[in-house]
Write an enzyme that holds these catalytic residues in place. Structure first.
Site, short mmCIF file in Angstrom:
data_model
loop_
_atom_site.label_atom_id
_atom_site.label_comp_id
_atom_site.label_asym_id
_atom_site.label_seq_id
_atom_site.Cartn_x
_atom_site.Cartn_y
_atom_site.Cartn_z
N GLN A 177 0.84 -1.20 0.00
CA GLN A 177 0.00 0.00 0.00
C GLN A 177 0.88 1.24 0.00
OE1 GLN A 177 -2.41 1.80 3.32
NE2 GLN A 177 -4.12 1.30 1.97
N CYS A 195 -6.97 6.69 4.78
CA CYS A 195 -6.39 6.95 6.10
C CYS A 195 -6.70 8.38 6.56
CB CYS A 195 -4.88 6.74 6.06
SG CYS A 195 -4.08 7.04 7.66
N GLY A 225 -15.44 -3.06 10.63
CA GLY A 225 -16.34 -3.72 11.57
C GLY A 225 -16.50 -5.21 11.39
N ARG A 285 -8.69 -4.85 12.61
CA ARG A 285 -8.23 -5.08 13.97
C ARG A 285 -8.52 -6.47 14.50
NH1 ARG A 285 -11.11 -0.01 16.29
NH2 ARG A 285 -12.24 -0.29 14.32
#
Length: 337
Positions: free
Chosen positions: A73, A103, A216, A238
Site C-alpha cells: 500500500q 487513512c 467492523g 483489527r
C-alpha cells in the site's frame, strides 16, 4: 490480458484480506499471518511515495517471499512520484500496488494523501493512471464512503466511476465516513457509523468492478455472509490483528474452500520458530516478532498467561525461543486445569 486485470494471485486471494494497519502489519506480522492462512491476501503498512522516491527508504519494501500473496500500500498524491514508487514496489516483487485513499491521520492530511483525496477524484484517477502505466501488476484503491460533509450516496459512485475510468478494477471500501475535522484517527475507526447497505448498492451499480468491504468485520461467518450477498471480497482489520487465530485458522476452508485441515495457534508458533531464530541470529530482538503474537490464544484458556509471559520477557536482552516454550507451557497448564 491487460496488466491491470483481475486475473492474478492477489485477485483470487482478495476474497479475504488483512487490512494495511500502521505500526502493526509489518513483515513479522505478515509472516505470522501467513503461517495461519495460505490464501488470505496480506497488505503492508502504508509506505509513502516520498519516503521511497525522495528519501530512498527502499528498505521499507523488504519482505519474505513466503508472505505471498502480499500487496504494497502506497500513500501519496503526486502522479509521477507514485508511478516511480509503484515501479519500486513491483520490482521488489509485490503482486499488487494499492493506493491509500482512506487513512484519516493528521500526518496524511498534511501530505495531501489518504482520505482527504476523496475530495479530489480526478487527481486520484490521474495518480492511478500513472501507476497503471508504470507497472505490470494490478493497481487498486482503498477508500472511504466519503469525508466530512460529503453525502456518501452522491460522492461514492462518482468517485468509483472516475477512478475506474482510469483503469482501476478493484476497490476496497471502508464502509465509514472519515471525519477529518473533529475526530482523531482512532475515533475515525469507530465513531462514524457503518453503511454496509451503500457498499452493497455500489456492487449492484458497478457489477463489473471487484468490490471488497472493510470496517467492523469481526468473524469469518460475517465475512462469508458478505461474500454470499454478492460482494467480491472482505477485508478484516483489527480483529485479524488482535485475534489472528480466530480469524485466520479456518479461513482457507471457510472462505477459499480448501480441503486441508484448519491451522492452529500451536502449529503457527512451531512454524514461527525457525523464522524467530534467524531474526535473532541477524541481531533482531524477540519482541519485534512476539508483539504480533500476543493475541494467538485470544478467547482460550491460558490467553492471559501467554500475553503476560511474552509482554514481560520478550524485550529483555538475550530473550529467545525458550521464553516462547515457557509461555506455551503456561497455556497448556491452563487448558489442562
Amino acid at each position: 490480458m491487460p496488466h491491470n486485470s483481475i486475473d492474478n494471485e492477489a485477485y483470487k486471494a482478495s476474497r479475504l484480506s488483512v487490512a494495511p494497519m500502521m505500526d502493526w502489519t509489518d513483515r513479522h506480522c505478515r509472516y505470522l499471518h501467513r503461517t495461519l492462512s495460505k490464501n488470505t491476501l496480506l497488505y503492508t503498512e502504508m509506505v509513502t511515495a516520498p519516503a521511497l522516491v525522495r528519501g530512498g527508504a527502499v528498505h521499507l519494501l523488504d519482505f519474505d517471499a513466503a508472505e505471498h500473496p502480499v500487496a504494497l500500500q502506497l500513500g501519496g498524491s503526486d502522479p509521477a512520484e507514485l508511478a516511480q514508487a509503484a515501479r519500486l514496489g513491483a520490482a521488489a516483487g509485490y503482486g499488487e500496488i494499492n493506493l491509500n485513499v482512506g487513512c484519516p491521520s493528521d500526518r496524511v492530511q498534511s501530505g495531501t494523501f489518504g482520505a482527504v483525496l476523496m475530495k479530489s477524484p480526478d487527481l486520484v484517477a490521474e495518480c492511478c493512471a500513472a501507476m497503471i502505466a508504470a507497472v505490470d501488476v494490478p493497481v487498486t484503491v482503498k477508500c472511504r464512503i466519503g469525508v466530512d460533509r460529503q453525502v456518501p450516496r452522491d460522492v461514492l459512485p462518482d468517485f468509483l466511476a472516475r477512478v475506474a475510468a482510469a483503469g482501476v478494477t478493484r476497490f476496497t471500501i471502508h464502509a465509514r465516513m472519515a471525519w477529518l475535522d473533529g475526530l482523531s484517527p482512532k475515533e475515525n475507526r469507530d465513531i462514524p457509523p457503518l453503511d454496509y447497505t451503500l457498499v452493497r448498492a455500489m456492487k449492484a451499480e458497478f457489477p463489473d468492478l471487484h468490490l471488497s468491504v472493510n470496517g467492523g468485520v469481526t468473524s469469518l461467518a460475517q465475512a462469508r455472509a458478505f461474500l454470499d450477498a454478492g460482494l467480491d471480497g472482505v477485508m478484516v482489520g483489527r480483529a485479524a490483528y488482535h485475534q489472528p487465530a480466530y480469524i485466520l485458522c479456518a479461513a482457507d476452508r471457510v472462505i477459499f474452500g480448501a480441503g486441508a485441515p484448519d491451522t492452529t495457534a500451536e502449529g503457527a508458533i512451531k512454524a514461527m520458530l525457525p523464522y524467530i531464530e534467524a531474526h535473532l541470529a541477524a541481531g533482531g530482538r524477540l519482541n519485534q516478532i512476539t508483539r504480533h503474537m500476543l493475541g494467538l490464544f485470544a478467547g482460550r484458556p491460558g490467553a492471559r498467561a501467554w500475553r503476560r509471559k511474552l509482554s514481560e520477557g520478550a524485550h529483555r536482552a538475550g530473550a529467545g525461543p525458550e521464553l516462547i516454550d515457557a509461555a506455551l507451557s503456561e497455556v497448556a497448564a491452563a487448558q489442562a486445569a
